[in-house]
Design an enzyme around this catalytic site. Structure first.
Site, PDB file in Angstrom:
ATOM      1  N   SER A  88      -4.849 -20.525   6.455  1.00 45.00           N
ATOM      2  CA  SER A  88      -5.107 -20.095   7.829  1.00 45.00           C
ATOM      3  C   SER A  88      -5.684 -18.678   7.859  1.00 45.00           C
ATOM      4  O   SER A  88      -6.712 -18.444   7.244  1.00 45.00           O
ATOM      5  CB  SER A  88      -3.811 -20.224   8.651  1.00 45.00           C
ATOM      6  OG  SER A  88      -4.078 -20.184  10.032  1.00 45.00           O
ATOM      7  N   ASP A  91      -5.569 -31.096  11.603  1.00 43.64           N
ATOM      8  CA  ASP A  91      -5.464 -29.688  12.005  1.00 43.64           C
ATOM      9  C   ASP A  91      -6.058 -29.537  13.405  1.00 43.64           C
ATOM     10  O   ASP A  91      -7.221 -29.867  13.624  1.00 43.64           O
ATOM     11  CB  ASP A  91      -6.235 -28.841  10.992  1.00 43.64           C
ATOM     12  CG  ASP A  91      -6.028 -27.343  11.158  1.00 43.64           C
ATOM     13  OD1 ASP A  91      -5.664 -26.911  12.271  1.00 43.64           O
ATOM     14  OD2 ASP A  91      -6.248 -26.619  10.177  1.00 43.64           O
ATOM     15  N   HIS A 110      -1.992 -28.516  11.259  1.00 44.31           N
ATOM     16  CA  HIS A 110      -2.376 -27.254  10.627  1.00 44.31           C
ATOM     17  C   HIS A 110      -1.333 -26.807   9.597  1.00 44.31           C
ATOM     18  O   HIS A 110      -1.677 -26.376   8.501  1.00 44.31           O
ATOM     19  CB  HIS A 110      -2.519 -26.210  11.740  1.00 44.31           C
ATOM     20  CG  HIS A 110      -3.025 -24.865  11.303  1.00 44.31           C
ATOM     21  ND1 HIS A 110      -4.309 -24.672  10.831  1.00 44.31           N
ATOM     22  CD2 HIS A 110      -2.429 -23.649  11.277  1.00 44.31           C
ATOM     23  CE1 HIS A 110      -4.474 -23.385  10.539  1.00 44.31           C
ATOM     24  NE2 HIS A 110      -3.355 -22.749  10.797  1.00 44.31           N
TER      25      HIS A 110
END
Lengths: 389, 389
Positions: free
Chosen positions: B174, B336, B369
């Site tokens: 991320s 995600d 995610h």
């Protein structure tokens, strides 16, 4: 149902009205439904909702089509409400000779209960901003919770009053698609076809997102637990704007946003000043602030709850639709970030599992979820064929 | 770099330490970087960031791997910081004999600037909650804006101080993936391999979502334009909690949320009381409130801005990476909802267009995610093979 631009003169002269029909102005009417008991058991003293129609109901009352509106919309799905005003959101597919052909069908669309567009004089609704006849003051949070099923029930009363005996189709985008499904569950024998657009089951994921949408309203000190109506008080416009900002972005897609990539407004320097904005933020700020000025914060909260209560009287989506109408056209947008493609696929499988004839159509375009409102023209032929079956 | 549980006794007795290695406790250290000029041209009097390492740097300084952390994380990517404490978030793939093998590599991970975990004594950062040496009081919003590139620069100083001459890989999930890409753009000759996980370009769409994440903080009256530090003042915990709620939901997926489908907590009746909650809302409320208590609101705003400023010194993603390292392993999660699959595909195509060798791997699991943080073990062999090339 149609109030023409200069009807008396035209009729007197025997003029051919063809092209001038495009200038026809629809009348927005008000349905007075009397006392209404909600599905939750509370009573609303006087139920009022606005509506509009186009086309003519046949003698049997069987050629009606109901169009249900999206979260922030109202009955204005088709036609014009003033000579130079904008066309309805689905005008591309509803009208004389169009896929939902008002030369053949009597098309009805109504404002929901707890409609958010309270400051708009063309929207007529009953909700937390309405005057409680028992007190003479706005209900605010004393207004009873209403569910998607209550939206259906209030519209059923309207249709009964108009003499509708059967719906050839119930359809709508987003929240309107949810209403369509709720209709199919509640009145299976009354409905021939269902066309939910950019909609799917409201699962816990979507219940959570709906909560995210509304959270900024509750944070705004002006919200005051819903007691912001009346002189000397300010509506929670900052919180409401932030709520609309989330909806606005969520209902679009990254392809739409590309026009703002790496954009910085004149005079802004977000790389150096923490309070400065990027172009996409500025656009969202402006769009959301404008939307806040034409809507009501408490109504937003009640609309969220109605959505969270989708099919809440049934143990599951499959159970709700087991006895529903047989013919479905499920229209979705693969880039929808609200109702994800996976959720639409699951819904289609569930419907097929209960024996329905289910067709599907997909919407292209950069708008994501909003393709189901603004980009319906390309599926017009599919809708025409669906209605011809 | 490893402080063992009972080293003196073990060495004295000549005990075989094999299995007991699992009990090894890492030391969290502090890098004092001195005065630092931000990319935006401001000066931070004394740069301090926390870090941890595992493994041993070779004589040439060429066997180092840098792990960069996610938005809400810190340097604790691997190992344990106390005997009975939790393992780091990527401990499944980092350690002796693991895919990122600390018997071969010297692995470093550092807290970013403006790290959100200010109340956590194990996190060491410099940001708006730090004391401004010029005034003796917290910077609050007088802290300069920092960018993703500033994260890279502060870590480059740390690596220089440790004697690192080359990175065999830079990687992270991320926000950590974004840092990895920013590293590749800034120091192409310094880096052999890049492994961004659950990350892609920050386009206007993501800039908008980052703005949505932070908006509740600005709505909380306790935020007070950032001046909430000090005695007698309350931190904007409600706004910060709502901000974390958005991140928490956004970073998961509908499959994860299914456990809360149609759930209503004991004593709650959302079909009848507008203030009552569904199970998913209750879970989000609790998780977000807990996260708010261990984080700092202003730091959240600065972290958002650093993300919005990803690759801000380059005209485009392609231009930024044109001269970057040749070997990439792009790890993504198809479900995600933050970095969409379409964005990852675009990034991979862009990298290939600039002549890179790009491998891809996909993460399964219900977490969306967060699969890139919590479900990395299944791609361990891919990482091992990538490092062996």
């Amino acid at each position: 149902m149609i109030r023409r631009g200069w009807p008396a003169l035209a009729l007197a002269l025997g003029l051919w009205m063809g092209p001038a029909m495009a200038q026809d102005v629809l009348e927005k009417r008000v349905f007075e439904g009397g006392a209404y008991q909600t599905r939750g058991g509370a009573t609303i003293g006087n139920l009022r909702i606005g509506y509009q129609t186009m086309g003519r109901l046949n003698a049997e009352g069987t050629n009606a089509i109901l169009i249900c509106h999206f979260f922030s919309g109202n009955s204005h799905a088709f036609g014009r409400l003033s000579a130079n005003g904008p066309a309805g959101y689905w005008d591309a597919i509803i009208g004389p000779g169009k896929p939902i052909d008002t030369d053949r069908y009597f098309v009805v669309s109504a404002d929901t209960l707890v409609n958010v567009n309270v400051p708009d004089s063309a929207t007529v609704t009953t909700g937390p901003a309405s005057i409680n006849p028992d007190t003479g003051r706005p209900y605010a949070l004393t207004f009873p919770v209403v569910s998607m099923r209550d939206f259906v029930e209030s519209q059923k009363r309207l249709l009964d009053s108009l003499g509708v005996k059967r719906l050839a189709m119930v359809a709508g985008p987003s929240n309107g698609g949810l209403q369509s499904i709720e209709w199919a569950a509640a009145y299976p024998g009354f409905i021939e076809r269902v066309m939910p657009v950019i909609a799917a089951d409201i699962d816990a994921w979507m219940q959570g997102w709906l909560d995210v949408w509304e959270a900024p309203i509750r944070l705004d000190p002006n919200w005051a637990e819903g007691n912001y109506y009346g002189q000397g008080r300010e509506a929670p416009l900052r919180g409401l704007a932030e709520a609309w900002k989330i909806v606005t972005l969520h209902a679009r897609d990254r392809l739409w946003a590309k026009q703002y990539d790496r954009g910085v407004p004149e005079g802004q320097d977000p790389a150096r000043r923490i309070g400065d904005r990027f172009a996409i933020e500025r656009w969202l700020d402006d769009a959301a602030a404008a939307r806040a000025r034409t809507s009501d914060a408490n109504s937003f909260l009640y609309m969220v709850r109605a959505n969270q209560l989708f099919l809440n009287e049934y143990p599951s989506f499959a159970a709700a639709l087991s006895g529903g109408p047989a013919r479905w056209l499920v229209v979705s947008a693969p880039t929808d970030r609200v109702f994800l493609a996976e959720g639409v696929r699951e819904m289609v499988e569930t419907l097929k599992g209960t024996g329905k004839q289910v067709e599907t159509a997909e919407l292209a375009g950069p708008l994501g979820h909003l393709n189901g409102v603004a980009a319906m023209a390309p599926v017009g032929d599919r809708i025409r064929a669906f209605l011809a079956q």
